[in-house]
Design a protein around this motif. Structure first.
Motif, mmCIF file in Angstrom:
data_model
loop_
_atom_site.group_PDB
_atom_site.id
_atom_site.type_symbol
_atom_site.label_atom_id
_atom_site.label_comp_id
_atom_site.label_asym_id
_atom_site.label_seq_id
_atom_site.Cartn_x
_atom_site.Cartn_y
_atom_site.Cartn_z
ATOM 1 N N PRO A 329 0.832 -1.213 0.000
ATOM 2 C CA PRO A 329 0.000 0.000 0.000
ATOM 3 C C PRO A 329 0.862 1.258 0.000
ATOM 4 N N PRO A 330 0.255 2.421 -0.255
ATOM 5 C CA PRO A 330 1.022 3.667 -0.151
ATOM 6 C C PRO A 330 1.676 3.802 1.220
ATOM 7 N N TYR A 331 2.911 4.261 1.217
ATOM 8 C CA TYR A 331 3.717 4.309 2.428
ATOM 9 C C TYR A 331 3.438 5.589 3.226
ATOM 10 N N PHE A 332 3.864 5.590 4.484
ATOM 11 C CA PHE A 332 3.802 6.817 5.281
ATOM 12 C C PHE A 332 4.782 7.835 4.698
ATOM 13 N N HIS A 333 4.337 9.071 4.591
ATOM 14 C CA HIS A 333 5.249 10.064 4.042
ATOM 15 C C HIS A 333 4.829 11.484 4.394
ATOM 16 N N ARG A 334 5.789 12.391 4.242
ATOM 17 C CA ARG A 334 5.577 13.829 4.291
ATOM 18 C C ARG A 334 6.113 14.390 2.980
ATOM 19 N N ASN A 335 5.384 15.326 2.415
ATOM 20 C CA ASN A 335 5.661 15.738 1.049
ATOM 21 C C ASN A 335 5.672 17.261 0.975
ATOM 22 N N VAL A 336 6.631 17.824 0.233
ATOM 23 C CA VAL A 336 6.669 19.272 0.045
ATOM 24 C C VAL A 336 5.447 19.751 -0.721
#
Length: 446
Positions: A329-336
């Motif tokens: 599944p989509p991973y944990f992340h922080r994105n600009v």
């Protein structure tokens, strides 16, 4: 109106179309007298001096010119706190946000009056930035049209088909398809099913293009041949017609004594279009790890700096996932970038519950987000050696935007705001265990 519509195929082409034979002038754009005594009118989507490869314009040959109308005045029909692209009084919201589907209105509400601005950033006056809207409507627009002088509008139906009558012709856009009506083009929306709901991404000052494919090669993602532009269609009708126009974030209105859909012929490369998301050809990893969502970009709106974008339109279609030794599944992340997600049908692979068709979520710049507790737990225990098919009835999308959005106060006060959204991660527990050591093949062993 034709019962079976025709379209011109291709993206960004130099098209030409005429509803009457010989309506297009031959050899020039603006003859002294046009065929059928039509008026010639140029619609420019870029400045005159843009490089040829980026210059966008079309010539329209119409029964009466657009200039024939009463003076425009501020519209009293639209609540600027609900639908508007002035964000000076709105605030940046740092928390993760989610909205349940908007209910269908009880009173007569057409497409424009059913629009609610959720968030946005930048300035339509400076022609930079974007706005994100959602709509819920139960009535067709009658003797009324709308255009945005601020930017292009990408419309994503979730419930109910839309029939768009534009100056260039007619498009039918059911859920599962999307359409783009560019800056300044007048259009009217009919609801053949009686009710409709969906999403709109409006970009200021620039236009959507197909993303470069780079190492992918010449094929894949959205193919230019699958985009469809309407053919010329006109009506010669004398009627009191309301023309609504958004400019600088404000809606104005005027009245003209005829239908604006009186274009008998046109040619150029500046015209509305639609696309069937079922034709998107996804690419994905075939070995290990979860690829970044940029591989699912359908359309992009570039920014002035190399490699940057104002906004991307990304789709998550049914597909096979085959990554081994990987959390699929989509991973944990922080994105600009900031991410606004919507669901057209089915369930999204990273959210088991709570994220519903017609709903939406917003994760702003550097806001942590990712799969909910149930998705994480199942994703870490499944047999990753077996290919898995994501359900055929699932279809989610994302507006990925660069400028940090300000959320409209009306959206934060909406009864649809899910105040319990963050609870979907409350069950995530520490699994840290010093007694387990990773093996060289990526598996964990004692």
């Amino acid at each position: 109106m034709a019962t079976r519509l025709s379209y011109l195929a291709g993206f960004g082409n130099e098209f030409q179309s005429e509803a009457l034979p010989g309506a297009l002038p031959v050899g020039q754009n603006n003859p002294q007298v046009c065929p059928y005594n039509l008026y010639a009118e140029q619609l420019s989507g870029t400045s005159f001096t843009m490089p040829r490869r980026q210059n966008m314009r079309s010539w329209l040959y119409r029964i009466q010119p657009s200039v024939t109308s009463s003076p425009f005045r501020p519209s009293g029909r639209i609540d600027p706190d609900r639908f508007g692209t002035q964000f000076g009084k709105d605030e940046v919201e740092c928390n993760q946000l989610r909205w349940r589907p908007m209910p269908f209105p009880k009173e007569r509400t057409d497409f424009v009056s059913g629009l609610q601005t959720i968030c946005g950033a930048g300035s339509p006056e400076r022609k930079e930035g974007y706005a994100i809207h959602m709509y819920s409507a139960n009535a067709s627009m009658e003797n009324t049209c709308f255009s945005s002088g601020d930017g292009d509008m990408l419309i994503v139906p979730e419930h109910g088909a839309l029939t768009l009558t534009t100056e260039f012709g007619i498009m039918e856009v059911p859920p599962g398809e999307v359409c783009v009506v560019q800056c300044g083009i007048r259009f009217s929306v009919a609801l053949p099913g009686g009710c409709a709901r969906g999403y709109v991404l409006e970009v200021f000052g620039s236009h959507f293009i197909l993303p470069d494919l780079g190492p992918v090669g010449a094929n894949g993602l959205a193919a230019a041949r699958d985009f469809q532009t309407p053919v010329a269609w006109y009506e010669d009708r004398e009627v009191e017609f309301l023309v609504m126009h958004k400019l600088g974030g404000h809606v104005f209105e005027s009245v003209q004594p005829f239908s604006p859909f009186n274009v008998v012929a046109w040619h150029g490369n500046y015209a509305p279009y639609k696309y069937d998301l079922a034709k998107f050809c996804p690419v994905n990893t075939v070995s290990f790890d979860h690829a970044d969502p940029s591989i699912f970009t359908v359309l992009t709106c570039p920014s002035p700096w190399p490699g940057g974008v104002t906004a991307d339109f990304v789709v998550f279609p049914p597909r096979w996932t085959v990554a081994e030794h990987s959390f699929r599944p989509p991973y944990f992340h922080r994105n600009v970038m900031s991410e606004f997600m919507g669901l057209i049908r089915g369930k999204y692979e990273a959210k088991k519950d709570g994220f519903l068709p017609g709903g939406a979520s917003l994760h702003v710049c550097m806001s942590p987000h990712g799969p909910d507790t149930d998705t994480f737990e199942s994703g870490t225990t499944k047999d990753s050696h077996k290919p898995e098919r994501l359900p055929a009835d699932s279809l989610a999308f994302m507006f990925e935007v660069n400028y940090i959005p300000k959320v409209k106060k009306s959206a934060l006060m909406s009864e649809c705001l899910d105040k319990a959204y963050q609870e979907c991660w409350a069950g995530l527990q520490s699994h840290f265990n010093l007694s387990e050591r990773p093996a060289s093949n990526g598996k964990v062993s004692d």
